[in-house]
Every structure is written in C-alpha cells, then in structure tokens.
Enzyme design. Structure first.
Site, PDB file in Angstrom:
ATOM      1  CE  LYS A  46     -62.685 -10.521  84.574  1.00 18.96           C
ATOM      2  NZ  LYS A  46     -64.131 -10.300  84.750  1.00 18.96           N
ATOM      3  CG  ASN A  47     -64.831 -13.539  86.494  1.00 21.25           C
ATOM      4  OD1 ASN A  47     -64.629 -12.322  86.432  1.00 21.25           O
ATOM      5  ND2 ASN A  47     -65.138 -14.263  85.438  1.00 21.25           N
TER       6      ASN A  47
ATOM      7  CB  CYS B 165     -67.841  -7.345  78.460  1.00 21.13           C
ATOM      8  SG  CYS B 165     -66.080  -7.194  78.821  1.00 21.13           S
TER       9      CYS B 165
ATOM     10  NE  ARG C 254     -73.002  -9.331  81.512  1.00 21.65           N
ATOM     11  CZ  ARG C 254     -71.699  -9.297  81.846  1.00 21.65           C
ATOM     12  NH1 ARG C 254     -70.887  -8.433  81.262  1.00 21.65           N
ATOM     13  NH2 ARG C 254     -71.218 -10.109  82.758  1.00 21.65           N
TER      14      ARG C 254
ATOM     15  CG  ASP D  59     -66.216 -15.962  81.128  1.00 24.63           C
ATOM     16  OD1 ASP D  59     -66.096 -15.893  82.361  1.00 24.63           O
ATOM     17  OD2 ASP D  59     -67.150 -15.434  80.496  1.00 24.63           O
TER      18      ASP D  59
ATOM     19  CB  ILE E  98     -74.014 -18.078  79.005  1.00 24.62           C
ATOM     20  CG1 ILE E  98     -73.637 -19.528  79.315  1.00 24.62           C
ATOM     21  CG2 ILE E  98     -74.136 -17.256  80.287  1.00 24.62           C
ATOM     22  CD1 ILE E  98     -74.607 -20.263  80.217  1.00 24.62           C
TER      23      ILE E  98
ATOM     24  NE  ARG F  71     -63.749  -4.777  82.006  1.00 25.27           N
ATOM     25  CZ  ARG F  71     -64.858  -4.089  82.030  1.00 25.27           C
ATOM     26  NH1 ARG F  71     -65.261  -3.495  80.932  1.00 25.27           N
ATOM     27  NH2 ARG F  71     -65.573  -4.003  83.116  1.00 25.27           N
TER      28      ARG F  71
HETATM   29  C1  EPZ Z   1     -70.141 -13.746  85.635  1.00 21.99           C
HETATM   30  O1  EPZ Z   1     -70.946 -12.684  85.115  1.00 21.99           O
HETATM   31  C2  EPZ Z   1     -68.720 -13.471  85.120  1.00 21.99           C
HETATM   32  N1  EPZ Z   1     -68.291 -12.174  85.583  1.00 21.99           N
HETATM   33  C3  EPZ Z   1     -68.712 -13.492  83.595  1.00 21.99           C
HETATM   34  O2  EPZ Z   1     -67.361 -13.356  83.157  1.00 21.99           O
HETATM   35  C4  EPZ Z   1     -69.229 -14.827  83.102  1.00 21.99           C
HETATM   36  O3  EPZ Z   1     -69.339 -14.792  81.711  1.00 21.99           O
HETATM   37  C5  EPZ Z   1     -70.622 -15.121  83.709  1.00 21.99           C
HETATM   38  O4  EPZ Z   1     -70.575 -15.031  85.142  1.00 21.99           O
HETATM   39  C6  EPZ Z   1     -71.124 -16.498  83.343  1.00 21.99           C
HETATM   40  O5  EPZ Z   1     -70.231 -17.479  83.728  1.00 21.99           O
HETATM   41  C7  EPZ Z   1     -67.837 -12.058  86.852  1.00 21.99           C
HETATM   42  O6  EPZ Z   1     -67.816 -12.982  87.642  1.00 21.99           O
HETATM   43  C8  EPZ Z   1     -67.368 -10.694  87.266  1.00 21.99           C
HETATM   44  P1  EPZ Z   1     -74.565 -14.336  85.223  1.00 21.99           P
HETATM   45  P2  EPZ Z   1     -72.447 -12.451  85.629  1.00 21.99           P
HETATM   46  O7  EPZ Z   1     -75.320 -13.501  86.178  1.00 21.99           O
HETATM   47  O8  EPZ Z   1     -72.505 -12.668  87.089  1.00 21.99           O
HETATM   48  C9  EPZ Z   1     -78.639 -13.692  82.813  1.00 21.99           C
HETATM   49  C10 EPZ Z   1     -65.535 -12.466  81.955  1.00 21.99           C
HETATM   50  O9  EPZ Z   1     -65.245 -12.533  80.747  1.00 21.99           O
HETATM   51  N2  EPZ Z   1     -79.102 -12.972  84.010  1.00 21.99           N
HETATM   52  O10 EPZ Z   1     -74.285 -15.744  85.588  1.00 21.99           O
HETATM   53  O11 EPZ Z   1     -72.885 -11.155  85.083  1.00 21.99           O
HETATM   54  C11 EPZ Z   1     -77.568 -12.895  82.065  1.00 21.99           C
HETATM   55  O12 EPZ Z   1     -78.115 -11.923  81.228  1.00 21.99           O
HETATM   56  C12 EPZ Z   1     -66.985 -12.195  82.398  1.00 21.99           C
HETATM   57  O13 EPZ Z   1     -64.712 -12.616  82.868  1.00 21.99           O
HETATM   58  C13 EPZ Z   1     -80.406 -12.551  84.065  1.00 21.99           C
HETATM   59  O14 EPZ Z   1     -81.198 -12.773  83.141  1.00 21.99           O
HETATM   60  O15 EPZ Z   1     -73.187 -13.629  84.848  1.00 21.99           O
HETATM   61  C14 EPZ Z   1     -76.830 -13.970  81.316  1.00 21.99           C
HETATM   62  O16 EPZ Z   1     -77.467 -14.243  80.121  1.00 21.99           O
HETATM   63  C15 EPZ Z   1     -67.878 -11.855  81.264  1.00 21.99           C
HETATM   64  N3  EPZ Z   1     -80.821 -11.860  85.161  1.00 21.99           N
HETATM   65  C16 EPZ Z   1     -76.904 -15.146  82.276  1.00 21.99           C
HETATM   66  O17 EPZ Z   1     -77.971 -14.887  83.190  1.00 21.99           O
HETATM   67  C17 EPZ Z   1     -79.981 -11.583  86.216  1.00 21.99           C
HETATM   68  O18 EPZ Z   1     -80.397 -10.942  87.201  1.00 21.99           O
HETATM   69  C18 EPZ Z   1     -75.619 -15.385  83.061  1.00 21.99           C
HETATM   70  O19 EPZ Z   1     -75.314 -14.245  83.804  1.00 21.99           O
HETATM   71  C19 EPZ Z   1     -78.652 -12.018  86.143  1.00 21.99           C
HETATM   72  C20 EPZ Z   1     -78.230 -12.718  85.021  1.00 21.99           C
END
Ligand code: EPZ
Length: 434
Positions: free
Chosen positions: A22-23, A116, A121, A306, A328, A398
């Site tokens: 998915k990701n 989610c 986020r 995850d 995270i 999802r």
């Molecule tokens: C991706 O989300 C995945 N989703 C998530 O999987 C996964 O948990 C996450 O990466 C971490 O591995 C998809 O790929 C669609 P991040 P993403 O930006 O891109 C903070 C699942 O269950 N952050 O790496 O949203 C954020 O708040 C899902 O399949 C900022 O502060 O994750 C978080 O605490 C859930 N500012 C951390 O970084 C930003 O601009 C990681 O977020 C962006 C992120």
C-alpha cells in the site's frame, strides 16, 4: 458497515503470497501525474486507499483502467491542478500528489490531508521542501495554494526528521526541476526505493535511494513505463504474527526478508522459528511465546511503527513483561484499551506501554481505532477464547486485501458480517472450514 466475527483458538497453517505494498503503490500512482503518457502498475492491491487514489487521478483528468491487480494510468490529458477537500480528507497520502501536480502543471490547490488519527501529522516538512524548490505557498480558508514562482529549480533540502511523505514530495518535485537537488536526512524506507525505481524507469535521474542522502538530477520530460510494486512488508509482518499468536506454522511467498530485518529478530526473540528460502519466509510458533525485552519504533531500517500494534498483541500473550516505545507518532496506542477489554494487561502512558503477558485473551466486541490497531485486534481475536467481533472494518480495508479470505485459507475462523442494520444482520459467509 461490517464487522469481522472471529472464533478464536485455531492454529494457522499453510502458505500465502503477500499482496503489493500500500505505502509503495500510493505514491507511485500519484507519481503517474508527472508523466505525460501511459503507465501500468502491476501488483497493485485492491484497497479502499488505492480506490481513493484512483478517484483523485480521475478528478485531475487522468484515464485509469484496472485489470485485476494491474492499473493503467494515462495522464496525457490532465486537466486540473486541484484536489477537492473531500478527497484530501479521505487519506493521508493524498498530500503526495502535491509534488507531482506542481511538477507537471506548475501549480496546485489542495488542503491538509486526512488519514488515520495516530498523531498530529503536520505537513510543515512537505511545504518546506516545495518552497526550497522555488514554489510560493499560500495557506488560508482550509486550502493550500502552491504556484511555481519562475521555474522549478534544484536545491539542497535538509529535513529535520526523515519523513516518508515529505521525502516522496521532494523527489517528485525535483525529478523535473532545473538542475540538481540534494535531499539530506531523507527517509530510507523500501517504499522510497520503489518510487525511485519507478521514476528512473520513466527516465528520471535519481541516485542514493535507500540512503540518507538522495540526489536528483532534474530532467526535461518523463515517459511512461510498466512497474511491479514491491510486496507489503507490514502485511507480511501481520500474517507472520497471526501464525505466532495462534501457535501456527505459516509460509509467506515472496515476502522479501530484507525488508523485515528489524522484525524477524524480534519474532525469534519471542521464540518463533524463522526459516528463509530466497524470498520466502516461514514461521513456526513455539508452544508459548516469550516476552520481548524492548520494542522501539524508529524510521527505517529501525523497527516500523506500523508493526507496533501487531507486536502489542503478540507480547500481550507472551510469558513475561515487555516494553514498547512509540517514537514516531504521538497517539498510536489507541488499540490498547480494546486489548485490555479482551483481558490483556497493558499500561500505556504517553509514548511508552508496559505489557504483562497473560495466558489467554477472551473474545469481546471491540472497535478498530485505525488501520494497524484494527489488524492487531483481529490477531487478538484469532488467539482468544470464544468469539470476538471487530467493528470499524473500514479502517482495516484501507490496507489489507482479501483479509478474511486469506486468514480462512490459513485455517482461521473469521467472517465479515454486514452490521449496517443491527436488527437484521445478514451473514456473508466466507469459506469456513468445519
Ligand atoms: C508514512 O506516513 C506511512 N504512510 C505510514 O503508514 C507510516 O506510519 C509512516 O510513513 C512512518 O513510517 C504511507 O506511506 C501512506 P512521516 P507519513 O511523514 O508519510 C512527522 C500505515 O499504517 N512529520 O514519515 O505520513 C509526523 O507527524 C501508515 O500504513 C512532521 O512533523 O509519515 C510523524 O510524527 C500509517 N512534519 C513523523 O514525522 C511533516 O511535514 C513521521 O511521519 C511530516 C511528518
């Protein structure tokens, strides 16, 4: 509206081919917007998130055809640079369209993404990256309007945190920018590598994918290609843990063990026997699972957030006390009260949970709080005494393709029940082995 109804206590056994990631497929489908031509994406799982992504592609004017697990996107005649608020709210990865649309059209109108509720986020790192490449960003009235000032121009982007989504947006935007872009402290997840492999097959010049420093030499134009998406490492972890908590013996076909380097050792620590043959992974569970000293979520190659909820279920029936640290996301323990409802002994505070393993969980009616939390409750139901009803299955849909069919194929006793009308519940029986 449906619920999963699970009769616990059966040992899972057999083999299963793991679905596409998915990701990985979501950013790759978004990336097709950058290409003025046709792309075919194979091993594309049938999930509500992929269907939502296809809806967004069509709303931008792309032609999209699905043939089983192959999706063809023709974005030659893209006609819009705007994604409605409604579509943006449906899932988090809608934000990854930002880099692709600006890269293709020079402007984009979006809003804060949904997805989610596992933490705040924010998207500040995404907007930081697009500004660095010469884009004006205006935010107001719940909308975000981005427009290239003169020309997209390569630059150095240094992330304060290796965000997956922000790294994807930086790659998508710099792929056709003028000059070279260096992304420092980039995310290293396998899904990033898969996106870069796809773009390089379309003529991009990206190096260092999977490392903390990625370099993108901007090119004039990208053309279509065929790409097969990697398998889903979190879905692999889910089925392996389903075998572990039911005392089972399951083999996953083309699960790619390299993507599970931080997961398999913890399964071994809990007493599981792991056998790897090429890309296949087999797990034989012990009579009683052992505690895992400490589970600490980190960006890849660290332990994936995850898989945290899935392991919470595993250690909740293990012998001894385990500690889980969620680094995270701020609020990713929403599955804990539901597991406690099933008899687990877990104290969660802030980003730490202490799990005292119990001999047995008990069936109950529980609510999925999010995608992985929901999957963790299904795993709990598979090993619990009695019947468990897992509500809010839309979260689980999802990310898991044919979840009940696959678990039944592995000897699980699970059905999806339509509960839209509480009084006249209709039963949709999948194969139930007697
Ligand atoms: C991706 O989300 C995945 N989703 C998530 O999987 C996964 O948990 C996450 O990466 C971490 O591995 C998809 O790929 C669609 P991040 P993403 O930006 O891109 C903070 C699942 O269950 N952050 O790496 O949203 C954020 O708040 C899902 O399949 C900022 O502060 O994750 C978080 O605490 C859930 N500012 C951390 O970084 C930003 O601009 C990681 O977020 C962006 C992120």
């Amino acid at each position: 509206m449906s619920a999963f109804v699970i009769n616990g206590g059966r040992r899972l056994s057999g083999s299963l081919r793991v679905q596409g990631s998915k990701n990985s497929v979501l950013p790759i489908l978004a990336a097709t917007v950058l290409i003025s031509g046709k792309c075919t994406i194979h091993n594309c799982p049938r999930l509500s998130d992929t269907e939502c992504t296809i809806k967004i592609l069509r709303s931008l004017g792309c032609k999209v055809y699905r043939d089983g697990n192959s999706v063809t996107v023709d974005s030659t005649s893209i006609s819009s640079s705007e994604i409605s608020e409604e579509l943006m709210r449906e899932m988090r990865s809608s934000v990854v369209f930002l880099g692709a649309i600006i890269g293709r059209i020079g402007e984009a109108m979006v809003s804060a993404p949904g997805g989610c509720e596992i933490g705040l986020r924010p998207i500040d790192l995404h907007l930081y990256a697009v500004r660095k490449l010469g884009v004006d960003v205006e935010e107001g009235y719940g909308r975000i309007y981005c427009k290239v000032k003169n020309k997209l121009k390569g630059n150095k982007i240094t992330f304060s945190f290796p965000s997956v989504g922000a790294t994807e947006n930086a790659i998508l935007l710099s792929a056709t920018a003028k000059g070279s872009t260096t992304i420092v402290n980039a995310a290293r997840e396998p899904e990033i590598i898969d996106l870069c492999d796809f773009l390089n097959s379309c003529g991009a010049k990206i190096s260092g994918a999977g490392e903390s420093i990625i370099t993108v030499e901007g090119v004039e134009k990208l053309s279509g290609c065929d790409h097969t998406v990697i398998c889903d490492r979190i879905v692999s972890a889910t089925y392996l843990i389903a075998a572990a908590v039911t005392g089972g013996d399951v083999e996953l076909i083309s699960a790619n063990p390299n993507h599970l380097n931080s997961v398999l050792p913890l399964l071994e620590e809990s007493g599981c026997d792991i056998r790897i043959r090429c890309k296949d992974v087999r797990l034989k569970a012990p009579m009683r699972l052992r505690r895992i000293d400490k589970i600490v979520t980190q960006p890849f190659p660290g332990f994936p957030t995850d898989a945290q909820a899935l392991f919470t279920t595993l250690v909740s029936i293990a012998d001894g006390t385990s500690v889980i640290v969620e680094n995270i996301f701020e609020s990713r323990f929403k599955h804990v009260p539901e597991l406690v409802r099933m008899g687990a002994r877990i104290r969660a505070e802030g980003r730490v949970a202490v799990v005292d393993g119990v001999d047995r969980l008990y069936g109950a009616e529980v609510f999925s709080p999010d995608l992985r939390g929901g999957a963790a409750l299904v795993l709990a139901g598979l090993c619990a005494n009695g019947v468990t009803k897992v509500r809010n299955t839309e979260y689980i849909d999802r990310g898991y393709e044919d979840f009940t069919d696959n678990l039944c194929m592995l000897n699980g006793d699970i059905i999806r029940k339509d509960i839209s009308d509480g009084r006249a519940e209709k039963k949709e029986v999948k194969t139930r082995r007697n």
